[in-house]
Design an enzyme around this catalytic site. Structure first.
Site, PDB file in Angstrom:
ATOM      1  N   GLU A 150      35.633  44.902  58.898  1.00 35.00           N
ATOM      2  CA  GLU A 150      35.952  43.582  59.614  1.00 35.00           C
ATOM      3  C   GLU A 150      36.797  43.701  61.086  1.00 35.00           C
ATOM      4  O   GLU A 150      37.714  43.480  61.437  1.00 35.00           O
ATOM      5  CB  GLU A 150      36.913  42.794  58.956  1.00 35.00           C
ATOM      6  N   HIS A 188      37.634  29.520  56.222  1.00 40.37           N
ATOM      7  CA  HIS A 188      38.865  30.227  55.459  1.00 40.37           C
ATOM      8  C   HIS A 188      40.029  29.971  56.066  1.00 40.37           C
ATOM      9  O   HIS A 188      41.041  30.266  55.481  1.00 40.37           O
ATOM     10  CB  HIS A 188      38.459  31.851  55.155  1.00 40.37           C
ATOM     11  N   LYS A 198      25.277  39.256  52.568  1.00 41.08           N
ATOM     12  CA  LYS A 198      26.683  39.938  52.625  1.00 41.08           C
ATOM     13  C   LYS A 198      26.413  41.256  52.942  1.00 41.08           C
ATOM     14  O   LYS A 198      27.314  41.882  53.601  1.00 41.08           O
ATOM     15  CB  LYS A 198      27.378  39.519  51.502  1.00 41.08           C
ATOM     16  N   HIS A 211      42.190  28.859  53.510  1.00 40.87           N
ATOM     17  CA  HIS A 211      43.494  29.223  52.686  1.00 40.87           C
ATOM     18  C   HIS A 211      44.760  28.590  52.749  1.00 40.87           C
ATOM     19  O   HIS A 211      45.496  28.772  51.934  1.00 40.87           O
ATOM     20  CB  HIS A 211      43.694  30.853  53.538  1.00 40.87           C
ATOM     21  N   ARG A 250      31.918  40.983  60.754  1.00 45.36           N
ATOM     22  CA  ARG A 250      32.385  40.645  59.268  1.00 45.36           C
ATOM     23  C   ARG A 250      33.277  39.415  59.414  1.00 45.36           C
ATOM     24  O   ARG A 250      33.380  38.449  58.454  1.00 45.36           O
ATOM     25  CB  ARG A 250      32.861  41.741  58.506  1.00 45.36           C
ATOM     26  N   ARG A 296      45.407  57.219  44.063  1.00 48.29           N
ATOM     27  CA  ARG A 296      44.947  57.191  45.275  1.00 48.29           C
ATOM     28  C   ARG A 296      43.470  56.729  45.340  1.00 48.29           C
ATOM     29  O   ARG A 296      42.599  57.081  46.226  1.00 48.29           O
ATOM     30  CB  ARG A 296      45.060  58.340  46.077  1.00 48.29           C
ATOM     31  N   GLU A 333      30.629  29.355  48.783  1.00 48.12           N
ATOM     32  CA  GLU A 333      30.547  30.345  49.559  1.00 48.12           C
ATOM     33  C   GLU A 333      29.020  30.746  50.065  1.00 48.12           C
ATOM     34  O   GLU A 333      28.656  31.263  50.988  1.00 48.12           O
ATOM     35  CB  GLU A 333      30.983  31.477  48.969  1.00 48.12           C
ATOM     36  N   HIS A 350      39.543  28.087  45.149  1.00 43.43           N
ATOM     37  CA  HIS A 350      39.184  28.666  46.287  1.00 43.43           C
ATOM     38  C   HIS A 350      37.949  28.111  47.224  1.00 43.43           C
ATOM     39  O   HIS A 350      37.749  27.612  48.376  1.00 43.43           O
ATOM     40  CB  HIS A 350      38.983  30.226  46.075  1.00 43.43           C
ATOM     41  N   ASN A 394      34.503  34.680  57.712  1.00 40.22           N
ATOM     42  CA  ASN A 394      35.833  34.021  57.340  1.00 40.22           C
ATOM     43  C   ASN A 394      35.732  32.418  57.694  1.00 40.22           C
ATOM     44  O   ASN A 394      36.614  31.622  57.696  1.00 40.22           O
ATOM     45  CB  ASN A 394      36.980  34.367  58.211  1.00 40.22           C
ATOM     46  N   LYS A 410      36.492  44.362  49.667  1.00 45.48           N
ATOM     47  CA  LYS A 410      37.805  43.996  50.002  1.00 45.48           C
ATOM     48  C   LYS A 410      38.514  43.622  48.558  1.00 45.48           C
ATOM     49  O   LYS A 410      37.976  43.017  47.668  1.00 45.48           O
ATOM     50  CB  LYS A 410      37.683  42.616  50.646  1.00 45.48           C
TER      51      LYS A 410
HETATM   52  N1  LIG Z   1      37.001  40.293  47.965  1.00 41.14           N
HETATM   53  C1  LIG Z   1      36.268  39.345  48.825  1.00 41.14           C
HETATM   54  O1  LIG Z   1      35.534  39.640  49.613  1.00 41.14           O
HETATM   55  C2  LIG Z   1      36.298  37.879  48.221  1.00 41.14           C
HETATM   56  C3  LIG Z   1      35.280  37.072  48.833  1.00 41.14           C
HETATM   57  C4  LIG Z   1      35.593  35.460  48.500  1.00 41.14           C
HETATM   58  C5  LIG Z   1      36.562  35.457  47.481  1.00 41.14           C
HETATM   59  N2  LIG Z   1      37.656  36.247  47.004  1.00 41.14           N
HETATM   60  C6  LIG Z   1      38.457  35.916  46.236  1.00 41.14           C
HETATM   61  O2  LIG Z   1      37.921  35.469  45.032  1.00 41.14           O
HETATM   62  C7  LIG Z   1      38.917  34.376  44.299  1.00 41.14           C
HETATM   63  C8  LIG Z   1      38.160  33.569  43.654  1.00 41.14           C
HETATM   64  O3  LIG Z   1      37.189  33.980  42.755  1.00 41.14           O
HETATM   65  P1  LIG Z   1      36.651  33.013  41.450  1.00 41.14           P
HETATM   66  O4  LIG Z   1      36.240  31.615  42.196  1.00 41.14           O
HETATM   67  O5  LIG Z   1      35.567  33.801  40.796  1.00 41.14           O
HETATM   68  O6  LIG Z   1      37.851  32.592  40.716  1.00 41.14           O
HETATM   69  P2  LIG Z   1      38.509  33.425  39.185  1.00 41.14           P
HETATM   70  O7  LIG Z   1      38.246  34.817  39.225  1.00 41.14           O
HETATM   71  O8  LIG Z   1      39.872  32.887  39.192  1.00 41.14           O
HETATM   72  O9  LIG Z   1      37.621  32.465  38.186  1.00 41.14           O
HETATM   73  C9  LIG Z   1      37.592  31.041  38.179  1.00 41.14           C
HETATM   74  C10 LIG Z   1      37.887  30.690  36.431  1.00 41.14           C
HETATM   75  O10 LIG Z   1      36.794  31.151  35.826  1.00 41.14           O
HETATM   76  C11 LIG Z   1      37.156  32.004  34.562  1.00 41.14           C
HETATM   77  N3  LIG Z   1      35.916  32.748  34.305  1.00 41.14           N
HETATM   78  C12 LIG Z   1      35.507  33.655  35.143  1.00 41.14           C
HETATM   79  N4  LIG Z   1      33.803  34.004  34.809  1.00 41.14           N
HETATM   80  C13 LIG Z   1      33.881  33.100  33.623  1.00 41.14           C
HETATM   81  C14 LIG Z   1      32.730  32.912  32.632  1.00 41.14           C
HETATM   82  N5  LIG Z   1      31.585  33.784  32.867  1.00 41.14           N
HETATM   83  N6  LIG Z   1      32.833  32.068  31.851  1.00 41.14           N
HETATM   84  C15 LIG Z   1      33.775  31.218  31.757  1.00 41.14           C
HETATM   85  N7  LIG Z   1      34.960  31.179  32.362  1.00 41.14           N
HETATM   86  C16 LIG Z   1      34.882  32.382  33.411  1.00 41.14           C
HETATM   87  C17 LIG Z   1      38.097  32.682  35.161  1.00 41.14           C
HETATM   88  O11 LIG Z   1      39.069  33.339  34.063  1.00 41.14           O
HETATM   89  C18 LIG Z   1      38.830  31.784  35.941  1.00 41.14           C
HETATM   90  O12 LIG Z   1      39.821  30.870  35.162  1.00 41.14           O
HETATM   91  C19 LIG Z   1      39.947  34.351  45.300  1.00 41.14           C
HETATM   92  O13 LIG Z   1      41.141  34.821  44.889  1.00 41.14           O
HETATM   93  C20 LIG Z   1      39.315  34.750  46.449  1.00 41.14           C
HETATM   94  O14 LIG Z   1      40.460  35.265  47.581  1.00 41.14           O
HETATM   95  C21 LIG Z   1      37.394  37.602  47.438  1.00 41.14           C
HETATM   96 ZN   LIG Z   2      36.024  32.759  50.243  1.00 41.83          ZN
END
Ligand SMILES: NC(=O)c1ccc[n+]([C@@H]2O[C@H](COP(=O)([O-])OP(=O)(O)OC[C@H]3O[C@@H](n4cnc5c(N)ncnc54)[C@H](O)[C@@H]3O)[C@@H](O)[C@H]2O)c1
Ligand SMILES: [Zn+2]
Length: 377
Positions: free
Chosen positions: A253, A264, A243, A268, A257, A126, A191, A281, A261, A148
């Protein structure tokens, strides 16, 4: 060293710090000791199959130097593995380890690893405390802050299974971005553009004046981020401040907040329809912002020059601005209806009303969306 504070009036912890500092990974052990009050001698690092081999050992070494034994659990990299199956395997991994209710989990990686590790920690016993250590620009400027967490579902869509679970701290070492592929770099900038257009005109102007420099870091052969450390700290700090302010005002949200989006709803949809992982993304969000801006322009909410300005900034930052021709508008519109932002059957759209201002509307018709999509091909 830069610190941005996230204040959470209604939850626990009531505040946490985002620390931004080149070389911070080397201080992970000391930071975790401070964050947990030095009570726990065991930690779990959760990462993906790309970042684990790159930085997992350094993380574990730093924890060991602070007398914290740590185990590394990884899952396959990429959005396609942001699934309940990955979470299940990580829970299986936690079950084999001496994990207690207060064992810290270090989420080491991009947005996918951060969201998956955060979700795994939110549910296990939990709720285990999480320290986010973002390694993509997108995670540094956006996903590691705000609590999130979640995974995707093939039918229900992106992030449809998840929980709010605030980290106890966010540790950002911009030097970890040295190994980031160029495409991922641009996604983080998308972003950032979102933060500027939706919330902060000054930041948008700063992005425009530094666009070439920011895009150039990504083009350098070995990323040599150390040379641009000051610029990067500034970029990340500004995003985190934006942020943090939004999350502090509306943690769950229920209002403000949702402006985050912006881009998005359609983003999405096209990310999922292109096949998770095909269009990244941040790329999908850039295109989604263009479509939302065109809807706003068509409604007379924003000036036509906003679409041009946004399109040219995305281009300078190495981001696509056009909806892929192979994705039919009708299917994109249908997918937007599945989005979590649907309330009472109506799709909620965040539309720009100029730079730094938005309006949330829920009466955008399917025709308006289709027209804006076609105008964005
Ligand atoms: N929680 C939130 O508030 C929030 C906000 C925005 C996006 N997101 C989520 O984030 C995700 C996208 O994140 P992302 O773009 O970081 O994708 P990701 O985590 O898949 O990273 C992209 C790629 O880069 C690689 N990588 C990561 N760090 C690296 C580094 N330092 N050197 C080399 N390779 C590296 C990863 O292994 C992956 O293959 C989506 O799923 C999205 O929904 C969440
Ligand atoms: Zn995003």
């Amino acid at each position: 060293m830069s610190t941005v504070i996230v204040r959470l009036p209604a939850s626990r912890p009531r505040r946490y710090d985002i620390r931004i500092e080149p070389g911070l990974l080397g201080q992970l052990g000391a930071c975790v000791t401070r964050l947990t009050g030095g009570r726990y001698r065991f930690a779990v690092v959760i990462s993906d199959s790309t970042v684990g081999p790159l930085y997992g050992r350094a993380a574990i070494r730093s924890l060991a130097a602070a007398d914290i034994r740590a185990e590394l659990l990884t899952f396959p990299a990429g959005e396609a593995h942001k699934t309940i199956a990955s979470a299940q395997r990580l829970w299986d991994g936690l079950a084999r380890l001496p994990v207690e209710r207060a064992t810290p989990v270090i989420a080491l990686g991009g947005g996918v690893a951060g969201d998956v590790a955060g979700f795994v920690a939110a549910c296990y016993l939990r709720g285990l405390p999480v320290v986010q250590v973002p390694t993509t620009l997108l995670a540094c400027v956006d996903s590691s802050v705000g609590g999130k967490t979640g995974v995707d579902h093939p039918v229900a869509g992106k992030n449809s299974i998840g929980a709010f679970h605030q980290p106890i701290g966010v540790l950002i070492d911009p030097l970890l971005l040295a190994s980031l592929p160029q495409r991922e770099w641009s996604c983080g900038l998308a972003e950032s553009v979102k933060h500027g257009v939706a919330l902060d005109a000054k930041f948008f102007a700063w992005l425009k004046s530094h666009a070439d420099e920011l895009a150039d870091i990504a083009r350098r052969p070995n990323r040599r981020v150390a040379e641009s450390a000051d610029l990067l700290v500034r970029l990340i700090r500004w995003n985190c401040r934006i942020k943090a302010a939004v999350v502090s005002a509306d943690e769950r949200e229920s209002g403000l907040r949702s402006v985050l989006n912006f881009g998005h709803t359609v983003g999405h949809a096209i990310e999922a329809l292109a096949g998770f992982g095909r269009l990244h993304h941040g790329e999908a969000v850039g295109i989604g912002m263009m479509v939302a801006t065109r809807i706003a322009v068509a409604r007379g909410l924003a000036d036509a020059k906003l679409a041009d300005e946004l399109g040219s900034l995305l281009d300078r930052l190495g981001l696509p601005a056009a909806v892929p021709g192979r994705l039919p508008a009708g299917e994109i519109v249908r997918w937007t209806k599945k989005d979590k932002k649907v309330r009472g059957g109506a799709v909620r759209f965040v539309l720009p009303a100029g730079i730094g201002r938005t309006k949330i509307v829920n009466d955008v018709s399917a025709e308006e969306i289709s027209r804006a999509i076609e105008a964005s091909r």
